[in-house]
Design a protein around this motif. Structure first.
Motif, short mmCIF file in Angstrom:
data_model
loop_
_atom_site.label_atom_id
_atom_site.label_comp_id
_atom_site.label_asym_id
_atom_site.label_seq_id
_atom_site.Cartn_x
_atom_site.Cartn_y
_atom_site.Cartn_z
N UNK A 24 0.86 -1.18 0.00
CA UNK A 24 0.00 0.00 0.00
C UNK A 24 0.89 1.23 0.00
N UNK A 25 0.55 2.22 -0.83
CA UNK A 25 1.34 3.46 -0.88
C UNK A 25 0.53 4.57 -1.53
N UNK A 26 1.04 5.78 -1.37
CA UNK A 26 0.41 6.96 -1.95
C UNK A 26 1.48 7.81 -2.61
N UNK A 27 1.23 8.27 -3.85
CA UNK A 27 2.12 9.19 -4.55
C UNK A 27 1.36 10.48 -4.84
N UNK A 28 2.03 11.61 -4.62
CA UNK A 28 1.42 12.92 -4.82
C UNK A 28 1.81 13.50 -6.17
N UNK A 29 0.91 14.29 -6.75
CA UNK A 29 1.16 14.93 -8.03
C UNK A 29 2.33 15.90 -7.91
N UNK A 30 3.15 15.97 -8.97
CA UNK A 30 4.24 16.92 -9.04
C UNK A 30 5.51 16.51 -8.34
N UNK A 31 5.52 15.38 -7.64
CA UNK A 31 6.71 14.94 -6.92
C UNK A 31 7.49 13.91 -7.73
N UNK A 32 8.75 13.73 -7.36
CA UNK A 32 9.61 12.72 -7.97
C UNK A 32 9.89 11.64 -6.94
N UNK A 33 9.71 10.38 -7.34
CA UNK A 33 9.88 9.25 -6.43
C UNK A 33 10.90 8.26 -7.01
N UNK A 34 11.46 7.44 -6.14
CA UNK A 34 12.32 6.33 -6.57
C UNK A 34 11.84 5.06 -5.90
N UNK A 35 11.65 4.00 -6.69
CA UNK A 35 11.43 2.65 -6.17
C UNK A 35 12.80 2.00 -6.11
N UNK A 36 13.31 1.78 -4.91
CA UNK A 36 14.67 1.28 -4.71
C UNK A 36 14.64 -0.14 -4.18
N UNK A 37 15.42 -1.02 -4.80
CA UNK A 37 15.49 -2.40 -4.32
C UNK A 37 16.43 -3.23 -5.17
N UNK A 38 16.84 -4.37 -4.63
CA UNK A 38 17.69 -5.29 -5.36
C UNK A 38 16.88 -6.00 -6.44
N UNK A 39 17.56 -6.73 -7.31
CA UNK A 39 16.85 -7.56 -8.30
C UNK A 39 15.96 -8.55 -7.57
#
Length: 328
Positions: A24-39
């Motif tokens: 579960x997550x929320x992303x806001x308009x106008x922002x920059x995000x990174x999904x970080x994780x290993x393979x």
């Protein structure tokens, strides 16, 4: 909120591999995000679910409060107003740069003007008649970005956009892409395994492991208040401090906690609130910094230093504010 994900699941191989687990997550308009994780952490599968390239087993995805994916409903990818830049760009080799960019624009009216606008945005004015093989890898990536931005998406996803580049070009292109997206004013998500990329370009970083979201926070908060040793290790080498070693520094630890320090938070000049005598075992020069192996009692520690120790025995110190502790 621009994007809301509610208890999302996705498995493969008849459920034997859980790629996305109760996310579960929320992303806001106008922002920059990174999904970080290993393979294998599930970050790319989650991005494909958001884009509509995969269907969830359970859970829901909302874009601007409108349902776009669930166990029983799937809005096609082309109707989601979500752009996707693939890791290997996926440009059409037989089409010019201009036609590659125009490919995702459904309306004929104003198409040429929109292509020219995108070429200006990504600093490729005059390149419209060239073909992908006639431009550099960095320029190809900008074309892929322009193609994804051309339909004016609400959200854009970039899968490992810098993974094929050397460190110098990586930093240059990272800055260019970030500037382009800022100028476009679109919410963007970078899928990456590189913590430096994630920290450099994101308002918030989301760390994944084995299909689970471990922590979502600003880069500063993530670095200084990691939720687990796993999250902390993405950004630095950690030195494990068992209770016996802490006692050598006259620090009384809690048996229900585990303790760590980042390897550069040790001071070889004896400064700090907690100090112990340490024997220098060896020193390795790595160019701009050094790896110093020391022994405190029976404990061997491998530390990072900007200059080598001048004596074979040093006062090894650290500050309590740098100490990381987690529930055992």
């Amino acid at each position: 909120m621009l994007l809301t994900i509610d208890h999302l699941y996705k498995g493969f191989d008849q459920g034997k591999v859980q790629a996305v687990f109760d996310t579960s997550l929320v992303l806001e308009a106008g922002k920059t995000y990174a999904f970080l994780g290993e393979s294998g952490s599930g970050k790319t599968t989650l991005a494909r679910l958001i884009a509509g390239l995969e269907c969830p087993d359970r859970g829901e995805i909302y874009l601007n409060d409108q349902l776009i994916s669930s166990e029983s409903y799937h809005l096609p990818a082309e109707k989601r107003a979500i752009g996707f830049v693939f890791q290997h760009y996926a440009l059409f080799p037989h089409l010019t740069i201009a036609k590659n960019i125009a490919y995702g624009i459904s309306k004929t009216a104003g198409r040429r003007e929109r292509v020219e606008e995108m070429l200006r945005l990504v600093n490729l004015n005059g390149y419209g008649k060239r073909y992908p093989h006639e431009i550099s890898g960095g320029q190809q990536q900008r074309v892929a970005l322009a193609r994804a931005l051309a339909p004016d998406p609400r959200l854009i996803l970039l899968d490992e956009p810098f993974s094929n580049l050397d460190s110098h070009l990586r930093q240059k292109l990272r800055t260019e892409v970030f500037t382009i997206l800022q100028n476009a004013g679109v919410c963007s998500v970078f899928i990456t395994h590189n913590a430096e990329d994630a920290m450099a370009i994101s308002d918030e970083v989301l760390v994944f492991r084995e299909g689970k979201l471990l922590q979502q926070a600003t880069p500063m908060a993530l670095y200084h208040q990691p939720s687990s040793p796993y999250v902390a290790r993405f950004f630095d080498t950690l030195v494990d401090l068992p209770l016996a070693l802490l006692a050598s520094f006259n620090y009384k630890g809690n048996k229900n906690k585990t303790y760590f320090l980042r390897n550069h938070h040790f001071h070889l000049d004896g400064s700090g609130e907690f100090v112990a005598r340490a024997q220098v075992i060896r020193t390795l020069c790595l160019g701009k910094d050094y790896v110093v192996e020391v022994k405190v009692g029976e404990h061997l520690l491998e530390l990072s230093a900007v200059k080598p120790p001048e004596t074979s025995e040093v006062g090894l110190g650290w500050r309590e504010q740098d100490l990381l502790s987690f529930d055992a």
